[in-house]
Design a protein around this motif. Structure first.
Motif, PDB file in Angstrom:
ATOM      1  N   UNK A 162     -26.031 -10.024   2.060  1.00 27.45           N
ATOM      2  CA  UNK A 162     -24.967 -10.871   2.605  1.00 27.45           C
ATOM      3  C   UNK A 162     -25.240 -12.351   3.107  1.00 27.45           C
ATOM      4  N   UNK A 163     -26.391 -12.570   3.562  1.00 22.66           N
ATOM      5  CA  UNK A 163     -26.850 -13.927   3.848  1.00 22.66           C
ATOM      6  C   UNK A 163     -27.006 -14.805   2.641  1.00 22.66           C
ATOM      7  N   UNK A 164     -27.525 -14.013   1.430  1.00 23.53           N
ATOM      8  CA  UNK A 164     -27.745 -14.743   0.257  1.00 23.53           C
ATOM      9  C   UNK A 164     -26.349 -15.127  -0.377  1.00 23.53           C
ATOM     10  N   UNK A 165     -25.340 -14.265  -0.073  1.00 24.66           N
ATOM     11  CA  UNK A 165     -23.881 -14.358  -0.459  1.00 24.66           C
ATOM     12  C   UNK A 165     -23.318 -15.596   0.143  1.00 24.66           C
ATOM     13  N   UNK A 166     -23.545 -15.521   1.635  1.00 31.16           N
ATOM     14  CA  UNK A 166     -23.031 -16.716   2.359  1.00 31.16           C
ATOM     15  C   UNK A 166     -23.674 -17.878   1.915  1.00 31.16           C
ATOM     16  N   UNK A 167     -25.193 -18.070   1.605  1.00 34.00           N
ATOM     17  CA  UNK A 167     -25.593 -19.219   1.160  1.00 34.00           C
ATOM     18  C   UNK A 167     -25.118 -19.889  -0.208  1.00 34.00           C
ATOM     19  N   UNK A 168     -24.678 -18.819  -1.007  1.00 38.92           N
ATOM     20  CA  UNK A 168     -23.996 -19.474  -2.178  1.00 38.92           C
ATOM     21  C   UNK A 168     -22.682 -19.905  -1.949  1.00 38.92           C
ATOM     22  N   UNK A 169     -22.042 -19.292  -1.208  1.00 40.53           N
ATOM     23  CA  UNK A 169     -20.465 -19.848  -0.712  1.00 40.53           C
ATOM     24  C   UNK A 169     -20.489 -20.958  -0.126  1.00 40.53           C
ATOM     25  N   UNK A 170     -21.689 -21.220   0.853  1.00 42.62           N
ATOM     26  CA  UNK A 170     -21.736 -22.537   1.543  1.00 42.62           C
ATOM     27  C   UNK A 170     -21.965 -23.608   0.465  1.00 42.62           C
ATOM     28  N   UNK A 171     -22.754 -23.355  -0.444  1.00 45.81           N
ATOM     29  CA  UNK A 171     -23.149 -24.322  -1.303  1.00 45.81           C
ATOM     30  C   UNK A 171     -22.084 -24.692  -2.259  1.00 45.81           C
ATOM     31  N   UNK A 172     -21.415 -23.812  -2.528  1.00 45.50           N
ATOM     32  CA  UNK A 172     -20.170 -23.887  -3.313  1.00 45.50           C
ATOM     33  C   UNK A 172     -19.109 -24.819  -2.537  1.00 45.50           C
ATOM     34  N   UNK A 173     -18.922 -24.416  -1.442  1.00 49.82           N
ATOM     35  CA  UNK A 173     -18.005 -25.053  -0.533  1.00 49.82           C
ATOM     36  C   UNK A 173     -18.498 -26.557  -0.328  1.00 49.82           C
ATOM     37  N   UNK A 174     -19.740 -26.858  -0.142  1.00 53.39           N
ATOM     38  CA  UNK A 174     -20.323 -28.198  -0.169  1.00 53.39           C
ATOM     39  C   UNK A 174     -19.976 -28.964  -1.378  1.00 53.39           C
TER      40      UNK A 174
END
Length: 173
Positions: free
Chosen positions: A61-73
Motif C-alpha cells: 500500500x505504501x508503494x501504491x501511495x508513492x506511485x499515486x503521489x508521484x503521478x499527482x505531482x
C-alpha cells in the motif's frame, strides 16, 4: 494538503513508529504518544490497525501511495505549465483561457484547469463538483454553447477565448 494559504506537508509518513521513536531516543528527544493515534473513529487509525502485523500488505500500500503521489505531482506540474501558458488573469478579476489550447488538451487536464479557474475566480473554499465540471467541459465543445454558471462564475465563449468571471451577485462592492 492545502489549509487555506498554508500547504501541510508530512515528510515522515514513510517512517515506522519504531523508527521515529528510535530517532528521538538517539537524539535525546522525548517522544509524545498522541492518544488520537489510537482512536478508531479516525480512518487513518482504522487503516493502521488493519495493517498492523501485515508488513507485506502495508509495504504494498505504501508503494501504491508513492506511485499515486508521484503521478499527482506530475499532473500538478503539467497543470501549472498549462495554466501559465493558456490562462490570462485580467485586471477586473475575470480570466481568459485560450480555447484552442484548452480544447486540444487531455480530458483530465481540461477538468483540472477548469476546476482551478472556477475555484479561483469564484472564490470558493472547495472546488466545484468534478461531475459538474465535466458536464460544463462537455457543453463547451458544443457549437451552440451560449454560456453557463458554475461555482459562482459565469462562463462564456468569445471567439477563441473561454471567459470566466464571477457572477454579478457575488462580486464584492
Amino acid at each position: 494538503r492545502s489549509l487555506g494559504p498554508v500547504r501541510l506537508v508530512r515528510p515522515l509518513l514513510r517512517w515506522t513508529k519504531g523508527s521515529l521513536i528510535a530517532t528521538c531516543d538517539a537524539a535525546g528527544q522525548m517522544f509524545i504518544d498522541d492518544p488520537s493515534n489510537r482512536a478508531p473513529r479516525f480512518a487513518r487509525t482504522a487503516a493502521r490497525m488493519a495493517l498492523s502485523g501485515n508488513e507485506k500488505r502495508r509495504d504494498a500500500l505504501l508503494a501504491r501511495a508513492r506511485v499515486a503521489g508521484a503521478e499527482r505531482a506530475r499532473h500538478e506540474a503539467i497543470l501549472t505549465t498549462f495554466l501559465g501558458r493558456a490562462v490570462e488573469a485580467r485586471p477586473d478579476g475575470s480570466v481568459a483561457i485560450d480555447f484552442g489550447a484548452y480544447a486540444a488538451s487531455a480530458a483530465a487536464l481540461r477538468l483540472s484547469a477548469l476546476g482551478a479557474v472556477l475555484r479561483t475566480v469564484g472564490g470558493g473554499r472547495h472546488p466545484a463538483a468534478r461531475a459538474a465540471v465535466a458536464t460544463l467541459d462537455g457543453a463547451l465543445a458544443a457549437p451552440g454553447f451560449s454560456g453557463a454558471s458554475l461555482a459562482g462564475c459565469l462562463v462564456a465563449r468569445q471567439r477563441r477565448k473561454l471567459l470566466v468571471a464571477r457572477e454579478v451577485g457575488r462580486v464584492a462592492r
